[in-house]
Design a protein around this motif. Structure first.
Motif, short mmCIF file in Angstrom:
data_model
loop_
_atom_site.label_atom_id
_atom_site.label_comp_id
_atom_site.label_asym_id
_atom_site.label_seq_id
_atom_site.Cartn_x
_atom_site.Cartn_y
_atom_site.Cartn_z
N LEU A 94 1.00 -1.36 -0.08
CA LEU A 94 0.31 0.22 0.21
C LEU A 94 0.76 1.34 0.32
CD1 LEU A 94 -3.05 -1.04 2.89
CD2 LEU A 94 -3.31 -0.25 -0.18
N ASP A 95 2.21 1.19 0.61
CA ASP A 95 2.48 2.57 0.58
C ASP A 95 3.45 2.64 -0.59
OD1 ASP A 95 4.17 4.67 2.63
OD2 ASP A 95 5.39 3.48 2.63
N LEU A 96 3.61 2.04 -1.58
CA LEU A 96 4.24 2.16 -2.37
C LEU A 96 3.27 2.21 -4.07
CD1 LEU A 96 6.16 -1.48 -3.02
CD2 LEU A 96 6.57 0.83 -3.14
N LEU A 97 1.60 1.91 -3.45
CA LEU A 97 0.87 2.19 -4.34
C LEU A 97 0.03 3.42 -3.75
CD1 LEU A 97 -0.81 -1.08 -5.05
CD2 LEU A 97 1.33 -0.13 -6.34
N VAL A 98 -0.35 3.85 -2.58
CA VAL A 98 -1.22 5.15 -2.26
C VAL A 98 -0.41 6.21 -2.11
CG1 VAL A 98 -2.45 5.45 -0.22
CG2 VAL A 98 -2.57 3.22 -0.87
N LYS A 99 -1.01 7.36 -3.32
CA LYS A 99 -0.39 8.53 -3.07
C LYS A 99 -0.99 9.67 -2.79
CE LYS A 99 2.59 7.07 -7.02
NZ LYS A 99 2.97 6.94 -8.19
N ARG A 100 -2.18 9.35 -1.78
CA ARG A 100 -2.76 10.36 -1.35
C ARG A 100 -2.28 10.93 -0.03
NH1 ARG A 100 -8.60 9.77 -1.83
NH2 ARG A 100 -7.99 11.90 -0.17
N ASP A 101 -2.36 11.85 0.47
CA ASP A 101 -2.08 13.23 1.41
C ASP A 101 -2.34 13.37 2.26
OD1 ASP A 101 0.19 13.37 0.27
OD2 ASP A 101 -0.19 15.65 -0.95
N ILE A 102 -3.73 12.02 2.80
CA ILE A 102 -4.35 11.54 3.65
C ILE A 102 -3.74 10.09 4.91
CG2 ILE A 102 -6.77 12.09 2.70
CD1 ILE A 102 -7.02 9.34 2.50
N PRO A 103 -4.24 10.12 6.20
CA PRO A 103 -3.30 9.21 6.94
C PRO A 103 -3.75 8.09 6.12
CG PRO A 103 -3.80 10.81 8.28
CD PRO A 103 -3.95 11.17 6.92
N VAL A 104 -2.98 6.83 6.02
CA VAL A 104 -4.26 5.37 5.81
C VAL A 104 -2.55 4.76 6.82
CG1 VAL A 104 -3.38 3.67 4.46
CG2 VAL A 104 -3.58 6.05 2.97
N ILE A 105 -3.51 3.77 7.49
CA ILE A 105 -3.66 2.90 8.66
C ILE A 105 -3.79 1.61 8.73
CG2 ILE A 105 -3.29 2.68 11.09
CD1 ILE A 105 -3.70 5.85 11.62
N VAL A 106 -2.67 0.80 8.76
CA VAL A 106 -3.15 -0.52 8.44
C VAL A 106 -2.99 -1.01 10.01
CG1 VAL A 106 -2.34 -1.16 6.60
CG2 VAL A 106 -0.88 -1.64 8.24
N THR A 107 -4.29 -2.26 10.74
CA THR A 107 -4.48 -2.64 11.80
C THR A 107 -5.03 -4.16 12.24
OG1 THR A 107 -4.47 -1.93 14.55
CG2 THR A 107 -6.46 -1.00 12.57
N ALA A 108 -4.72 -4.83 13.39
CA ALA A 108 -5.35 -6.18 13.35
C ALA A 108 -5.27 -6.30 14.64
CB ALA A 108 -4.19 -6.60 12.98
N ALA A 109 -5.77 -7.27 14.78
CA ALA A 109 -4.98 -8.37 16.19
C ALA A 109 -4.57 -9.62 16.49
CB ALA A 109 -6.84 -8.29 16.99
N MET A 110 -4.31 -9.46 17.42
CA MET A 110 -3.16 -10.96 18.19
C MET A 110 -3.91 -11.92 18.59
SD MET A 110 -0.22 -10.82 16.51
CE MET A 110 0.42 -12.53 16.88
N ARG A 111 -4.51 -11.05 19.03
CA ARG A 111 -5.70 -12.02 20.45
C ARG A 111 -6.98 -12.09 19.77
NH1 ARG A 111 -4.40 -10.38 26.49
NH2 ARG A 111 -2.07 -11.70 26.96
N ASN A 112 -7.70 -13.38 19.63
CA ASN A 112 -9.13 -13.51 18.68
C ASN A 112 -9.99 -13.03 20.15
OD1 ASN A 112 -10.60 -15.54 20.16
ND2 ASN A 112 -8.73 -16.30 19.84
N PRO A 113 -11.16 -12.36 19.86
CA PRO A 113 -12.48 -11.83 20.29
C PRO A 113 -12.91 -12.87 21.47
CG PRO A 113 -12.27 -11.43 17.57
CD PRO A 113 -11.14 -11.99 17.80
N ALA A 114 -13.03 -13.62 21.01
CA ALA A 114 -13.02 -15.30 22.66
C ALA A 114 -12.34 -15.40 23.64
CB ALA A 114 -12.78 -16.36 21.49
N LEU A 115 -10.54 -14.44 23.46
CA LEU A 115 -10.04 -14.37 24.31
C LEU A 115 -9.79 -13.23 25.31
CD1 LEU A 115 -6.62 -15.68 22.34
CD2 LEU A 115 -8.29 -17.24 24.12
N THR A 116 -9.65 -13.61 26.58
CA THR A 116 -9.37 -12.45 27.59
C THR A 116 -8.19 -10.98 27.09
OG1 THR A 116 -9.75 -13.52 29.38
CG2 THR A 116 -9.23 -11.86 30.02
N SER A 117 -8.99 -10.08 27.28
CA SER A 117 -7.78 -8.68 27.27
C SER A 117 -8.00 -8.96 25.18
CB SER A 117 -7.05 -8.90 27.63
OG SER A 117 -6.76 -9.12 28.54
N ALA A 118 -8.44 -9.52 24.18
CA ALA A 118 -8.84 -9.35 22.68
C ALA A 118 -8.17 -7.42 22.61
CB ALA A 118 -9.38 -9.57 22.03
N ASP A 119 -7.18 -8.00 21.98
CA ASP A 119 -6.58 -6.07 21.34
C ASP A 119 -6.72 -5.82 20.11
OD1 ASP A 119 -5.32 -8.50 19.88
OD2 ASP A 119 -3.45 -7.08 19.94
#
Length: 338
Positions: free
Chosen positions: A96-121
């Protein structure tokens, strides 16, 4: 300032899983579900939630990410957040960094702990991503920051971030540079601007990326590697379908000595990039001698990947090939990485 408008593009991944009847996590949640799980978001921004896919990131393709880049190019929002799985986040974010040329914040995020776990991130990471998207320092330096990854209250440049552990909640790190910002309480604390000269060189060379996929092989060098895969690629009339190769080399840019002639033949047959199997460079250029040294491999026509991680070198090479760049142009793009 008018109210922040954020476009959330959900691709699937652990952050979007739900337990089935047997307790096994399955893809299922969409963008609306992710947003609804974080009530505080509506106080921070107007959210447009769009479900793009519901797959693990190990099943995403280059074409999928090109389509996401198209959505980012067309959005009317002030910022874009892409949620996905962590398996390939370091690769998809870099693409995406190579392809996107917009001057707006572009952010990728995710989770390591799935929603069924305590303290899902997942919810916390999405909330942090929105906070980063609206932060004045981030918005002032958007072009200098490029696409960012937000995980566990840290902000990383996607060119530098890697997934350093398969399961731990603190799996993401930027070993060569460290994070560019951190979240503390409800604020973003700047730590430094990334060096983006090489990204800008690549973006200029990749002005139009519209060609079909160009598969790139990733060959990891290890102790006593016999070279059978290289021989198979060279022997096949169609090169097994590959249009380029990345060699994850030992040390500062070395292969086993018996493979040096094969490496030279491979470079003559296909654009072949050398990257450090240690996870990043910069590589050596003129320290060691011998048939399999960095000096000999450079003379044989292999392209030096500089400080790029082999996974990112593969992304960049595929993008160069898709854009129709010849070997000399590809070498110039990679030379900018040191």
């Amino acid at each position: 300032m008018s109210r922040l408008r954020v476009h959330v593009l959900a691709l699937g991944g652990t952050i979007a899983t739900r337990p089935d009847a047997g307790g096994v996590m399955q893809m299922g949640a969409g963008a609306d579900d992710l947003v609804a799980a974080v009530p505080l978001l509506k106080e921070l921004a107007d959210i447009e939630a769009e479900t793009v896919s519901r797959v693990g990131s190990h099943s995403l393709s280059f074409d999928d990410i090109h389509a996401v880049a198209g959505k980012i190019a067309a959005t009317a929002a002030d910022a874009v957040i892409v949620t996905q799985g962590t398996d390939t986040l370091e690769e998809t974010g870099f693409l995406l960094d190579l392809l996107v040329k917009r001057d707006i914040p572009v952010i990728v995020t995710a989770a390591m702990r799935n929603p069924a776990l305590t303290s899902a991130d997942g919810p916390g990471n999405l909330l942090a991503a929105v906070r980063v998207a609206g932060d004045p320092w981030i918005r002032r330096h958007t072009r200098s920051l490029g696409v960012m990854a937000v995980m566990l209250d840290e902000v990383h440049a996607v060119a530098d971030v890697i997934k350093a552990h398969p399961t731990r909640i603190d799996a993401f790190a930027s070993p060569q540079t460290g994070p560019i910002a951190a979240l503390v309480e409800d604020r973003v604390v700047p730590l430094g601007l990334p060096v983006r000269d090489a990204i800008e060189v690549a973006r200029q060379a990749l002005d139009k990326v519209s060609g079909e996929a160009r598969p790139v092989a990733l060959l990891w060098m290890g102790l006593d590697e016999p070279g059978g895969l290289i021989e198979a690629i060279l022997a096949a009339p169609d090169r097994l379908g590959y249009r380029g190769v990345v060699v994850a080399a030992m040390g500062g840019g070395h292969v086993p000595e018996r493979l040096a002639p094969l490496a030279g033949r491979l470079a003559a047959a296909l654009p072949t990039v050398v990257a450090a199997r240690a996870g990043g460079g910069p590589l050596l250029r003129h320290t060691y001698g011998g048939a399999s040294s960095e000096i000999a491999l450079l003379e044989a026509g292999l392209i030096w990947g500089g400080r790029l991680h082999p996974l990112k070198a593969r992304v960049l090479l595929e993008t160069c090939l898709r854009a129709g760049l010849d070997r000399a142009a590809i070498a110039r793009v990679f030379a900018a990485w040191g």
